[in-house]
Design a protein around this motif. Structure first.
Motif, mmCIF file in Angstrom:
data_model
loop_
_atom_site.group_PDB
_atom_site.id
_atom_site.type_symbol
_atom_site.label_atom_id
_atom_site.label_comp_id
_atom_site.label_asym_id
_atom_site.label_seq_id
_atom_site.Cartn_x
_atom_site.Cartn_y
_atom_site.Cartn_z
ATOM 1 N N UNK A 79 0.854 -1.175 0.000
ATOM 2 C CA UNK A 79 0.000 0.000 0.000
ATOM 3 C C UNK A 79 0.893 1.230 0.000
ATOM 4 N N UNK A 80 0.444 2.289 -0.669
ATOM 5 C CA UNK A 80 1.247 3.482 -0.846
ATOM 6 C C UNK A 80 0.514 4.712 -0.326
ATOM 7 N N UNK A 81 1.280 5.710 0.031
ATOM 8 C CA UNK A 81 0.733 7.014 0.360
ATOM 9 C C UNK A 81 1.583 8.066 -0.330
ATOM 10 N N UNK A 82 1.024 8.681 -1.357
ATOM 11 C CA UNK A 82 1.684 9.771 -2.053
ATOM 12 C C UNK A 82 1.283 11.070 -1.386
ATOM 13 N N UNK A 83 2.259 11.813 -0.900
ATOM 14 C CA UNK A 83 2.009 13.037 -0.156
ATOM 15 C C UNK A 83 2.575 14.215 -0.932
ATOM 16 N N UNK A 84 1.705 15.124 -1.330
ATOM 17 C CA UNK A 84 2.088 16.316 -2.061
ATOM 18 C C UNK A 84 1.748 17.557 -1.249
ATOM 19 N N UNK A 85 2.330 18.673 -1.632
ATOM 20 C CA UNK A 85 2.076 19.953 -0.972
ATOM 21 C C UNK A 85 2.197 19.830 0.539
ATOM 22 N N UNK A 86 3.266 19.233 0.980
ATOM 23 C CA UNK A 86 3.441 18.949 2.404
ATOM 24 C C UNK A 86 3.573 20.219 3.227
ATOM 25 N N UNK A 87 3.034 20.147 4.431
ATOM 26 C CA UNK A 87 3.046 21.257 5.377
ATOM 27 C C UNK A 87 3.784 20.836 6.643
ATOM 28 N N UNK A 88 4.331 21.789 7.394
ATOM 29 C CA UNK A 88 4.990 21.425 8.650
ATOM 30 C C UNK A 88 4.093 20.626 9.591
ATOM 31 N N UNK A 89 2.800 20.890 9.585
ATOM 32 C CA UNK A 89 1.888 20.157 10.451
ATOM 33 C C UNK A 89 1.682 18.705 10.031
ATOM 34 N N UNK A 90 2.217 18.311 8.884
ATOM 35 C CA UNK A 90 2.202 16.910 8.483
ATOM 36 C C UNK A 90 3.307 16.109 9.160
ATOM 37 N N UNK A 91 4.203 16.778 9.859
ATOM 38 C CA UNK A 91 5.301 16.105 10.535
ATOM 39 C C UNK A 91 4.766 15.131 11.579
ATOM 40 N N UNK A 92 5.163 13.871 11.471
ATOM 41 C CA UNK A 92 4.690 12.830 12.375
ATOM 42 C C UNK A 92 5.358 11.517 12.004
ATOM 43 N N UNK A 93 5.172 10.536 12.863
ATOM 44 C CA UNK A 93 5.483 9.161 12.494
ATOM 45 C C UNK A 93 4.256 8.593 11.794
ATOM 46 N N UNK A 94 4.449 8.038 10.627
ATOM 47 C CA UNK A 94 3.355 7.494 9.837
ATOM 48 C C UNK A 94 3.343 5.975 9.945
ATOM 49 N N UNK A 95 2.170 5.430 10.227
ATOM 50 C CA UNK A 95 1.987 3.999 10.402
ATOM 51 C C UNK A 95 0.996 3.466 9.379
ATOM 52 N N UNK A 96 1.279 2.306 8.828
ATOM 53 C CA UNK A 96 0.267 1.620 8.048
ATOM 54 C C UNK A 96 -0.388 0.555 8.906
ATOM 55 N N UNK A 97 -1.610 0.214 8.561
ATOM 56 C CA UNK A 97 -2.386 -0.731 9.347
ATOM 57 C C UNK A 97 -3.273 -1.555 8.428
ATOM 58 N N UNK A 98 -3.597 -2.751 8.887
ATOM 59 C CA UNK A 98 -4.428 -3.672 8.117
ATOM 60 C C UNK A 98 -5.596 -4.158 8.949
ATOM 61 N N UNK A 99 -6.770 -4.226 8.335
ATOM 62 C CA UNK A 99 -7.972 -4.755 8.962
ATOM 63 C C UNK A 99 -8.418 -5.970 8.162
ATOM 64 N N UNK A 100 -8.604 -7.083 8.815
ATOM 65 C CA UNK A 100 -8.754 -8.362 8.121
ATOM 66 C C UNK A 100 -10.188 -8.834 7.899
ATOM 67 N N UNK A 101 -11.152 -8.347 8.658
ATOM 68 C CA UNK A 101 -12.445 -9.012 8.734
ATOM 69 C C UNK A 101 -13.574 -8.374 7.947
#
Length: 125
Positions: A79-101
């Motif tokens: 899975x991908x996340x394309x991030x454009x026009x980034x802002x300082x408030x986008x600063x964070x640790x980014x996590x991916x997650x999966x839901x199975x059911x």
């Protein structure tokens, strides 16, 4: 058991772009709803984007709508996340997650079953 590994984080200037990837193990990736969340220091982990099993249905937080794009390649179990026009408030640790059911996108952290280790995104002003 599913393991998720994020990559692509780094330092970028405001207005720039960055692409994140999340590679999944296991044989049933195509049956998982996938999401991206982020967490800044001292703040709760918050929803960013989610994508359904087929990749047709997507959902975005208002703060990133129009700037970020979530996509998936089930053949590559990624899975991908394309991030454009980034802002300082986008600063964070980014996590991916999966839901199975459930074949339904969700913004709720507790509905996801598996999480990656996170990747740091820092946006300078």
């Amino acid at each position: 058991q599913v393991q998720l590994v994020e990559s692509g984080g780094g330092l970028v200037q405001a207005g720039g772009s960055l692409s994140l990837s999340c590679a999944a193990s296991g044989r049933t990736f195509s049956f998982y709803t996938m999401g991206w969340f982020r967490q800044a220091p001292g703040k709760e982990r918050e929803f960013v984007a989610a994508i359904g099993r087929s990749g047709v249905t997507t959902d975005y937080a208002d703060s990133v709508k129009g700037r970020f794009t979530i996509s998936r390649d089930n053949a590559k179990k990624t899975v991908y996340l394309q991030m454009n026009s980034l802002k300082p408030e986008d600063t964070a640790v980014y996590y991916c997650a999966a839901e199975r059911d459930y074949d339904f996108v969700s913004r709720v952290k507790g509905q996801y079953d598996y999480w990656g280790q996170g990747t740091q995104v820092t946006v300078s002003s």
